[in-house]
Design a protein around this motif. Structure first.
Motif, PDB file in Angstrom:
ATOM      1  N   LEU A  50      44.017  41.494  33.011  1.00  0.00           N
ATOM      2  CA  LEU A  50      45.394  41.298  32.546  1.00  0.00           C
ATOM      3  C   LEU A  50      45.453  40.914  31.071  1.00  0.00           C
ATOM      4  N   GLU A 297      49.593  41.029  40.220  1.00  0.00           N
ATOM      5  CA  GLU A 297      50.010  41.765  39.018  1.00  0.00           C
ATOM      6  C   GLU A 297      49.605  43.238  39.105  1.00  0.00           C
ATOM      7  N   LYS A 301      52.919  45.475  39.022  1.00  0.00           N
ATOM      8  CA  LYS A 301      53.077  46.197  37.753  1.00  0.00           C
ATOM      9  C   LYS A 301      52.459  47.595  37.795  1.00  0.00           C
ATOM     10  N   LEU A 303      49.356  48.658  37.984  1.00  0.00           N
ATOM     11  CA  LEU A 303      48.345  48.737  36.928  1.00  0.00           C
ATOM     12  C   LEU A 303      47.254  49.761  37.222  1.00  0.00           C
ATOM     13  N   ASN A 306      48.624  52.745  35.685  1.00  0.00           N
ATOM     14  CA  ASN A 306      48.522  52.633  34.230  1.00  0.00           C
ATOM     15  C   ASN A 306      47.110  52.942  33.763  1.00  0.00           C
ATOM     16  N   ASN A 378      46.599  46.422  31.915  1.00  0.00           N
ATOM     17  CA  ASN A 378      48.005  46.475  31.488  1.00  0.00           C
ATOM     18  C   ASN A 378      48.138  46.840  30.016  1.00  0.00           C
TER      19      ASN A 378
END
Length: 398
Positions: A50, A297, A301, A303, A306, A378
């Motif tokens: 993160l 997270e 999110k 990730l 991502n 992230n």
């Protein structure tokens, strides 16, 4: 006395001389003692999932530190139960054991292989040989460095632990030639990280699965560096579509707080019985609170997505730079946000790394004259673009 002078006087010199002293980090950036800002694409060697000082992670750590900082494994606590549940949901049916590091996680895998071998062949049986891959890396304890088929890692520590056989990575015939009913397990990294980010082929891993099934051996994946979302899937095993019997994790799981873990599939989940293995600090409330924050997270999110998206952009751009400077770069390769750039022999990775640091980009050296890019999961597209600009500028200058 300066920090560098204290290191020189008081710290063991096993890491060699270090070039900068870092004092602060935020997101994908760090600052040194002189106030210079760097883009950190080393991520503490794939640890900072993160980034630096992520608010959710920091808040979880502070809250837990103010509630229950340590609890021995003689008792239960909610953060560990939650972390185990979350990992099993991600990895599949089975159970989890927590420890403190990747080396400890791999030690636990090796002990699980021994326990299963004894279970199948009896106390006097010989089913305890483990096949590993040349140029793999599994840690620096005596057992895990014996499993690490690299002379530079093993040098000075002989005699090594016996009963490890070394096969060629991505060469199924090499493994098959070493296979036998005395083999308790095959242990490989789906992506060899320390050796320069070399991914396994899907066919190789599928072949290992078949060989292990044929000989009653466990297939074990070391995902200490390539796990926890780095490949674009939470587990690299899912990225390659091959089911392992046991998987080790660490690094990115705690986002900067030390924690390791192994997942044992349902068939092997009860190998460890009371007294057969243990740890004082493993799975403590602080570590598990951080792991829960990281996994929350990653989920909330998106990730993994991502890492998949920006990893493709980063790799394709690096491959274009490699084609532009073939006299300096051999190739760029990787999966998700785990990418390696291999340099020509007359451009040493340590020298390139130093030049990049001067220009404000931190990468991580690896064997075979490579540099690794391991940014936070992230990471933003704008930060990827900034890193690529610094990288190409530096390559043009060296």
């Amino acid at each position: 006395m300066k920090v560098s002078e204290k290191y020189e006087k008081y710290a063991v010199g096993n890491y060699g001389k270090r070039s900068i002293t870092l004092v602060k980090g935020k997101g994908a950036h760090v600052w040194d003692e002189n106030g210079k800002k760097y883009l950190d694409f080393g991520g503490g060697i794939a640890v900072l999932s993160l980034g630096h000082c992520n608010k959710k992670l920091v808040d979880a750590l502070i809250k837990q530190a103010n509630t229950l900082g340590h609890c021995s494994n003689l008792y239960m606590h909610a953060p560990q139960a939650d972390a185990a549940e979350h990992l099993v949901k991600e990895m599949g049916k089975g159970k989890v054991f927590f420890c403190n590091s990747g080396a400890e996680a791999n030690e636990a895998l090796l002990k699980a292989a021994r326990l299963n071998g004894k279970k199948l062949s009896g106390e006097e049986g010989r089913k305890f040989r483990v096949i590993v891959a040349v140029n793999g890396f599994h840690g620096r304890t005596l057992a895990t460095l014996s499993a690490t088929a690299q002379e530079k890692i093993q040098k000075g520590f002989s005699p090594l632990m016996p009963e490890f056989s070394y096969a060629e990575f991505n060469n199924l015939k090499s493994v098959e030639d070493l296979m036998g009913d005395d083999v308790a397990a095959v242990l490989v990294e789906p992506i060899q990280g320390e050796s320069g980010v070399l991914p396994a082929t899907k066919e190789f891993l599928q072949g290992l699965r078949s060989l292990c099934d044929k000989h009653g051996a466990m297939l074990m994946f070391d995902e200490v560096q390539c796990g926890v979302g780095r490949t674009g899937k939470f587990s690299a095993s899912k990225k390659f579509g091959v089911k392992a019997d046991a998987i080790s994790m660490a690094k990115g799981l705690g986002g900067g707080f030390p924690i390791g873990a192994i997942w044992l599939s349902e068939k092997y989940q009860d190998l460890f019985t009371p007294g057969s293995h243990g740890t004082t600090f493993g799975g403590n409330p602080l570590a598990c609170a951080c792991a829960n924050a990281v996994m929350d997270e990653i989920d909330s999110k998106k990730l993994c997505q991502n890492a998949e998206k920006l990893g493709k952009k980063l790799l394709s751009s690096l491959q274009k730079i490699a084609k532009k400077y073939p006299q300096k770069i051999k190739l760029a390769r990787g999966v998700g946000l785990m990418i390696g750039v291999l340099f020509q022999d007359n451009y040493k990775n340590a020298d390139v790394c130093s030049a990049l640091i001067k220009n404000g980009l931190i990468l991580v050296p690896a064997g075979s004259n490579a540099l690794r890019l391991l940014p936070p999961l992230n990471i933003k597209e704008s930060e990827v673009n900034s890193a690529l600009k610094i990288f190409e500028k530096t390559i043009s200058e060296i």
